[in-house]
Motif scaffolding. Structure first.
Motif, PDB file in Angstrom:
ATOM      1  N   GLY A  87       0.822  -1.198   0.000  1.00 18.85           N
ATOM      2  CA  GLY A  87       0.000   0.000   0.000  1.00 18.85           C
ATOM      3  C   GLY A  87       0.856   1.246   0.000  1.00 18.85           C
ATOM      4  O   GLY A  87       1.840   1.326   0.725  1.00 18.85           O
ATOM      5  N   ARG A  88       0.497   2.204  -0.862  1.00 17.75           N
ATOM      6  CA  ARG A  88       1.176   3.491  -0.939  1.00 17.75           C
ATOM      7  C   ARG A  88       2.684   3.362  -1.163  1.00 17.75           C
ATOM      8  O   ARG A  88       3.476   4.103  -0.583  1.00 17.75           O
ATOM      9  N   GLY A  89       3.066   2.369  -1.944  1.00 15.86           N
ATOM     10  CA  GLY A  89       4.469   2.197  -2.286  1.00 15.86           C
ATOM     11  C   GLY A  89       5.296   1.436  -1.266  1.00 15.86           C
ATOM     12  O   GLY A  89       6.508   1.311  -1.426  1.00 15.86           O
ATOM     13  N   TYR A  90       4.660   0.911  -0.226  1.00 14.25           N
ATOM     14  CA  TYR A  90       5.384   0.187   0.815  1.00 14.25           C
ATOM     15  C   TYR A  90       4.757  -1.176   1.055  1.00 14.25           C
ATOM     16  O   TYR A  90       3.579  -1.394   0.788  1.00 14.25           O
ATOM     17  N   PHE A  91       5.569  -2.072   1.603  1.00 12.99           N
ATOM     18  CA  PHE A  91       5.068  -3.328   2.139  1.00 12.99           C
ATOM     19  C   PHE A  91       4.904  -3.062   3.627  1.00 12.99           C
ATOM     20  O   PHE A  91       5.892  -2.868   4.346  1.00 12.99           O
ATOM     21  N   GLY A 100       7.579  -4.761  13.129  1.00 15.64           N
ATOM     22  CA  GLY A 100       6.599  -3.995  12.370  1.00 15.64           C
ATOM     23  C   GLY A 100       7.293  -2.877  11.618  1.00 15.64           C
ATOM     24  O   GLY A 100       8.451  -2.560  11.868  1.00 15.64           O
ATOM     25  N   GLY A 101       6.586  -2.280  10.695  1.00 12.53           N
ATOM     26  CA  GLY A 101       7.145  -1.157   9.957  1.00 12.53           C
ATOM     27  C   GLY A 101       6.695  -1.159   8.515  1.00 12.53           C
ATOM     28  O   GLY A 101       5.700  -1.775   8.156  1.00 12.53           O
ATOM     29  N   HIS A 102       7.472  -0.474   7.704  1.00 13.32           N
ATOM     30  CA  HIS A 102       7.116  -0.261   6.303  1.00 13.32           C
ATOM     31  C   HIS A 102       8.377  -0.420   5.459  1.00 13.32           C
ATOM     32  O   HIS A 102       9.373   0.256   5.697  1.00 13.32           O
ATOM     33  N   LEU A 103       8.334  -1.308   4.489  1.00 13.90           N
ATOM     34  CA  LEU A 103       9.493  -1.599   3.639  1.00 13.90           C
ATOM     35  C   LEU A 103       9.256  -1.105   2.225  1.00 13.90           C
ATOM     36  O   LEU A 103       8.156  -1.249   1.690  1.00 13.90           O
ATOM     37  N   ARG A 104      10.301  -0.585   1.640  1.00 13.91           N
ATOM     38  CA  ARG A 104      10.255  -0.226   0.224  1.00 13.91           C
ATOM     39  C   ARG A 104      10.558  -1.485  -0.572  1.00 13.91           C
ATOM     40  O   ARG A 104      11.699  -1.782  -0.908  1.00 13.91           O
TER      41      ARG A 104
END
Length: 165
Positions: A87-91, A100-104
């Motif tokens: 979503g929104r360019g992130y995993f 947890g977090g957001h990966l490119r």
């Protein structure tokens, strides 16, 4: 004159169970260069396009050790790999876990299955490498109280590696 790869292989032979990041730093190369110099019995590389499939499998392993190793420190977290969604360019990694977090995801170039000794004990990990050749993070097969690898996770690691040959 020896090539950089030859020098890395010499380093690995001299310290077969040492810290790979130390070799990369000493030779001033990205970690991918070191991982690529490990023998086929120790390292298997697959395209980063398989990230989601591999991540999904990891969510069923139970408690693992999640590691981020930079020049400035080694950060370890024990927990279950939570599910993630794009979503929104992130995993986006979310769930009931300290991980947890957001990966490119677009920067994940390769995934390596690493099976090698580390300070005298067998160590198995799945390492995610970015487009610059740096390791984004690693997921290690967990250990029992006696420091042996968790057998159920080891079986899953070997099966996942085999599926991606």
């Amino acid at each position: 004159m020896a090539s950089v790869d030859d020098l890395i292989r010499q380093d690995l032979a001299a310290r077969p169970d040492g810290i790979l990041e130390a070799v990369a730093e000493e030779r001033d190369v990205p970690m991918q260069a070191v991982l690529d110099c490990l023998g086929p019995e120790s390292a298997q590389r697959v395209p980063g396009t398989r990230f989601e499939e591999i991540w999904q499998d990891l969510t069923g392993w139970g408690e693992i050790t999640f590691v981020v190793h930079t020049r400035d420190g080694v950060f370890e977290c024990r927990g279950c790999v939570p599910p993630g969604t794009l979503g929104r360019g992130y995993f986006n990694i979310h769930g009931d876990s300290p991980i947890g977090g957001h990966l490119r995801l677009d920067r994940c170039r390769f995934v390596y299955f690493i099976d090698r000794p580390f300070f005298g004990k067998r160590s198995c990990s799945v390492q995610f490498v970015n487009e610059d050749g740096g390791v984004m993070f690693k997921v290690f097969v967990g250990r029992n109280e006696d420091r042996s690898l968790k057998e159920d996770q080891l079986v899953r690691f070997e099966a996942l590696r085999e599926r991606h040959r």
